[in-house]
Design an enzyme around this catalytic site. Structure first.
Site, PDB file in Angstrom:
ATOM      1  N   CYS A  75     -10.236  26.336 -94.897  1.00  0.00           N
ATOM      2  CA  CYS A  75      -8.892  26.150 -95.514  1.00  0.00           C
ATOM      3  C   CYS A  75      -8.276  24.766 -95.422  1.00  0.00           C
ATOM      4  CB  CYS A  75      -7.956  26.830 -94.193  1.00  0.00           C
ATOM      5  SG  CYS A  75      -6.429  27.166 -94.464  1.00  0.00           S
ATOM      6  N   HIS A 117      -7.598  36.316 -96.001  1.00  0.00           N
ATOM      7  CA  HIS A 117      -7.372  34.800 -95.637  1.00  0.00           C
ATOM      8  C   HIS A 117      -5.847  34.431 -96.044  1.00  0.00           C
ATOM      9  CE1 HIS A 117      -8.537  30.462 -94.643  1.00  0.00           C
ATOM     10  NE2 HIS A 117      -7.363  30.464 -95.375  1.00  0.00           N
ATOM     11  N   GLU A 118      -5.318  34.717 -97.241  1.00  0.00           N
ATOM     12  CA  GLU A 118      -3.987  34.317 -97.586  1.00  0.00           C
ATOM     13  C   GLU A 118      -3.039  35.523 -97.108  1.00  0.00           C
ATOM     14  OE1 GLU A 118      -3.911  31.465 -98.940  1.00  0.00           O
ATOM     15  OE2 GLU A 118      -6.061  31.377 -99.338  1.00  0.00           O
ATOM     16  N   HIS A 121      -1.840  33.783 -93.869  1.00  0.00           N
ATOM     17  CA  HIS A 121      -1.088  32.739 -93.982  1.00  0.00           C
ATOM     18  C   HIS A 121       0.241  33.343 -94.098  1.00  0.00           C
ATOM     19  CE1 HIS A 121      -3.470  28.925 -94.251  1.00  0.00           C
ATOM     20  NE2 HIS A 121      -4.160  29.653 -95.376  1.00  0.00           N
TER      21      HIS A 121
HETATM   22 ZN   LIG Z   1      -5.964  28.801 -95.707  1.00  0.00          ZN
END
Ligand SMILES: [Zn+2]
Length: 146
Positions: A75, A117-118, A121
């Site tokens: 990341c 993953h996003e 966030h």
């Molecule tokens: Zn990331």
């Protein structure tokens, strides 16, 4: 609601992803914007199966998640580490395009991983929160920013 501000943020996200070498995704909180928007592009990645090219999703919602695979992740917000993270193998995400049209993305493998993953966030989670233990974290030897 989609307006010019949201569309400008979508362009900023894409610009940031394109300008960051090897980046496969950026979420709005990573560029200091507290909105639920992210982009991904896994084109050319060796672990990619389904690929939608450059994908921007506003107000994404994970509606289906199947399977479970552990794989290495990095990341741009955690430049010194990678980690082994368990993610769903196949996902379906609903959301809006930057033009405000509803759509659905069905994907798998590396693109599904990037999407999850996003999504993390947007909820304030980093991949380091997802590793099973410290031995699943690794110092980066080769610097990439995906
Ligand atoms: Zn990331």
């Amino acid at each position: 609601m989609i307006d010019d501000t949201v569309r400008a943020i979508c362009r900023d996200l894409l610009d940031t992803m394109r300008q960051t070498t090897h980046s496969v995704g950026v979420a709005a909180p990573q560029i200091g914007v507290a909105l639920r928007i992210f982009c991904v592009d896994v084109t050319g990645h060796p672990k990619t199966r389904t690929c939608h090219g450059e994908l921007v999703i506003v107000n994404p919602r994970l509606v289906v998640a199947h399977g479970s695979v552990r794989a290495r992740e990095g990341c741009m917000s955690v430049p010194d580490l990678t980690g082994d993270v368990i993610r769903s193998e196949e996902v379906v995400v609903e959301g809006l395009t930057p033009d405000g049209e509803g759509f659905e993305v069905r994907t798998d493998a590396f693109e599904a991983r990037a999407v999850q993953h996003e999504l993390d966030h947007l909820d304030g989670h980093l991949f380091v929160d997802r590793v099973a233990s410290a031995r699943h974290l690794h110092a980066r030897r080769v610097y990439r920013s995906d």
